[in-house]
Design an enzyme around this catalytic site. Structure first.
Site, PDB file in Angstrom:
ATOM      1  N   ARG A 102      38.553  20.678  46.768  1.00 29.59           N
ATOM      2  CA  ARG A 102      39.159  22.001  47.262  1.00 29.59           C
ATOM      3  C   ARG A 102      39.544  21.968  48.656  1.00 29.59           C
ATOM      4  O   ARG A 102      38.954  22.202  49.748  1.00 29.59           O
ATOM      5  CB  ARG A 102      38.270  22.946  47.112  1.00 29.59           C
ATOM      6  CG  ARG A 102      38.707  24.590  47.260  1.00 29.59           C
ATOM      7  CD  ARG A 102      37.512  25.507  47.025  1.00 29.59           C
ATOM      8  NE  ARG A 102      37.810  26.955  47.542  1.00 29.59           N
ATOM      9  CZ  ARG A 102      38.468  27.899  46.746  1.00 29.59           C
ATOM     10  NH1 ARG A 102      39.146  27.550  45.498  1.00 29.59           N
ATOM     11  NH2 ARG A 102      38.842  28.963  47.258  1.00 29.59           N
ATOM     12  N   HIS A 129      46.776  25.140  41.580  1.00 23.51           N
ATOM     13  CA  HIS A 129      45.252  25.484  41.216  1.00 23.51           C
ATOM     14  C   HIS A 129      45.070  25.472  39.767  1.00 23.51           C
ATOM     15  O   HIS A 129      44.937  26.340  39.183  1.00 23.51           O
ATOM     16  CB  HIS A 129      45.192  27.097  41.580  1.00 23.51           C
ATOM     17  CG  HIS A 129      43.724  27.243  41.725  1.00 23.51           C
ATOM     18  ND1 HIS A 129      42.777  26.589  41.517  1.00 23.51           N
ATOM     19  CD2 HIS A 129      43.166  28.604  42.417  1.00 23.51           C
ATOM     20  CE1 HIS A 129      41.645  27.190  41.625  1.00 23.51           C
ATOM     21  NE2 HIS A 129      41.571  28.153  42.186  1.00 23.51           N
ATOM     22  N   GLN A 132      42.089  27.301  37.781  1.00 21.70           N
ATOM     23  CA  GLN A 132      42.265  28.757  37.845  1.00 21.70           C
ATOM     24  C   GLN A 132      43.274  29.001  36.526  1.00 21.70           C
ATOM     25  O   GLN A 132      43.194  29.978  35.749  1.00 21.70           O
ATOM     26  CB  GLN A 132      42.904  29.127  38.893  1.00 21.70           C
ATOM     27  CG  GLN A 132      43.068  30.860  38.893  1.00 21.70           C
ATOM     28  CD  GLN A 132      41.856  31.472  38.816  1.00 21.70           C
ATOM     29  OE1 GLN A 132      40.729  31.347  39.638  1.00 21.70           O
ATOM     30  NE2 GLN A 132      41.694  32.453  37.714  1.00 21.70           N
ATOM     31  N   ASP A 225      47.673  38.464  43.190  1.00 28.89           N
ATOM     32  CA  ASP A 225      46.686  37.705  43.897  1.00 28.89           C
ATOM     33  C   ASP A 225      46.875  38.376  45.120  1.00 28.89           C
ATOM     34  O   ASP A 225      47.579  39.214  45.548  1.00 28.89           O
ATOM     35  CB  ASP A 225      47.110  36.258  43.969  1.00 28.89           C
ATOM     36  CG  ASP A 225      46.110  35.227  44.714  1.00 28.89           C
ATOM     37  OD1 ASP A 225      44.941  35.707  44.819  1.00 28.89           O
ATOM     38  OD2 ASP A 225      46.092  34.003  44.744  1.00 28.89           O
ATOM     39  N   CYS A 265      42.941  36.420  40.369  1.00 21.80           N
ATOM     40  CA  CYS A 265      41.988  35.205  40.492  1.00 21.80           C
ATOM     41  C   CYS A 265      40.764  35.489  41.228  1.00 21.80           C
ATOM     42  O   CYS A 265      39.970  34.583  41.285  1.00 21.80           O
ATOM     43  CB  CYS A 265      42.894  34.018  41.005  1.00 21.80           C
ATOM     44  SG  CYS A 265      43.711  34.285  42.472  1.00 21.80           S
ATOM     45  N   ARG A 293      35.956  30.443  34.040  1.00 17.54           N
ATOM     46  CA  ARG A 293      36.140  29.259  34.818  1.00 17.54           C
ATOM     47  C   ARG A 293      35.065  28.155  34.452  1.00 17.54           C
ATOM     48  O   ARG A 293      35.411  26.857  34.539  1.00 17.54           O
ATOM     49  CB  ARG A 293      36.064  29.537  36.551  1.00 17.54           C
ATOM     50  CG  ARG A 293      36.952  30.521  36.890  1.00 17.54           C
ATOM     51  CD  ARG A 293      38.501  29.201  37.294  1.00 17.54           C
ATOM     52  NE  ARG A 293      37.950  28.330  37.945  1.00 17.54           N
ATOM     53  CZ  ARG A 293      38.130  28.386  39.361  1.00 17.54           C
ATOM     54  NH1 ARG A 293      38.365  29.372  40.246  1.00 17.54           N
ATOM     55  NH2 ARG A 293      37.852  27.122  39.944  1.00 17.54           N
TER      56      ARG A 293
END
Length: 309
Positions: A102, A129, A132, A225, A265, A293
């Site tokens: 990450r 990402h 996600q 987001d 998210c 997830r």
């Protein structure tokens, strides 16, 4: 699945993604059957950025599959003192069976995958990402049964999540319309890449507009987001001004399909990019996304690190 890494869904065939979804559904329905799938396996987790969902889901996922996860914060390994990504990848590959990263720069993920000899998973970069998007589309498949022909409307910053949603949508037979203010649109290169994939797959290319209402018309998903991501804090005031009119409100949801769901998210800022009555209302599936997830990443880990990977 023949893939070695997960850098982006762009690299995966539709069949690969559906294989992950099928295994995730099986693991979610009967987790006890899979408790030894990764017994004796270890996962290094490089985190240059803090996280709730990514860290906890991968760490718990490895535990539930019988493996071990090692959290390597930015100040816990020698990257902070100038050791190269290439050397870090080579060293970690001697110790562990997989790497999650990450990071701020997407190039770091690319370099880990290039120089490592074990599977590398992009846990988030400034460009993409994929983990996600996997959870998001799995959540939608749970709700609708099939993704074919569905429309997703993304309203807000054309960021890493937006990029990956575009790439995933065209792979999975969906259409996507992105509404962003001028100067905050998704990367033209990412739009072109998704359009090429759409042409190959016979799906509609992504649409980009500056009109949130137009994007949301008849959408089966309305997604947003935060307006200011980690590392952009100095832009917060300018972004708050630029994104006026881009909040997801009940009025915007009203132009979407009657059975549309709201996605985010997380973390979310109620009263900024989304109204509280939307994110906390009956159309919201944000916590299903967060839970999934875990399930999609467990499936991904089993396929990449396990004996069948």
């Amino acid at each position: 699945m023949k893939q070695k890494h997960l850098v982006s869904l762009r690299d995966y065939a539709r069949a690969d993604i559906e294989e992950i979804f099928d295994l995730a559904a099986a693991m979610k329905a009967d987790p006890a059957t899979y408790t030894e799938v990764l017994e004796g396996k270890s996962l290094a987790m490089i985190f240059q950025k803090p996280s709730t969902r990514t860290r906890v889901s991968f760490e718990v996922g490895m535990y539930q599959l019988g493996g071990t996860a090692l959290y390597l914060g930015a100040d816990a390994i020698q990257l902070q003192r100038g050791e190269s990504i290439a050397d870090t990848a080579r060293v970690l590959s001697r110790y562990v069976d997989g790497i999650v990263a990450r990071v701020f720069s997407h190039q770091d993920v690319m370099d880990l995958a290039r120089h490592g000899t074990v599977p590398v998973i992009n846990g988030l970069s400034d460009l993409l990402h994929p983990c996600q998007a996997l959870a998001d589309y799995f959540t939608l498949r749970e709700r609708r049964g099939s993704l074919e022909g569905l429309k997703i409307a993304y309203v807000g910053d054309g960021n890493n999540v937006c990029h990956e949603l575009m790439l995933g949508a065209v792979k999975l037979g969906m259409s996507i319309s992105v509404a962003s203010p001028k100067g905050y649109e998704p990367s033209p290169l990412m739009v072109k890449s998704a359009a090429r994939e759409a042409q190959r797959g016979g799906t509609p290319p992504p649409e980009v507009t500056d009109d949130p209402m137009a994007a949301a018309v008849d959408a089966h998903v309305v997604y947003t987001d935060v307006w200011t991501s980690m590392g952009q804090e100095e832009q917060q005031s300018a972004r708050a001004d630029a994104f006026q009119g881009y909040m997801v409100t009940p009025d915007l949801m009203a132009v979407a399909d009657p059975e549309a769901v709201f996605m985010h998210c997380l973390p979310a800022h109620r009263g900024e990019e989304v109204a509280a009555e939307v994110i906390d209302g009956p159309q919201s599936v944000v916590f299903d996304q967060a839970e999934n997830r875990l399930h999609t990443q467990k499936a991904l880990l089993a396929l990449l690190l396990g004996p069948q990977g």
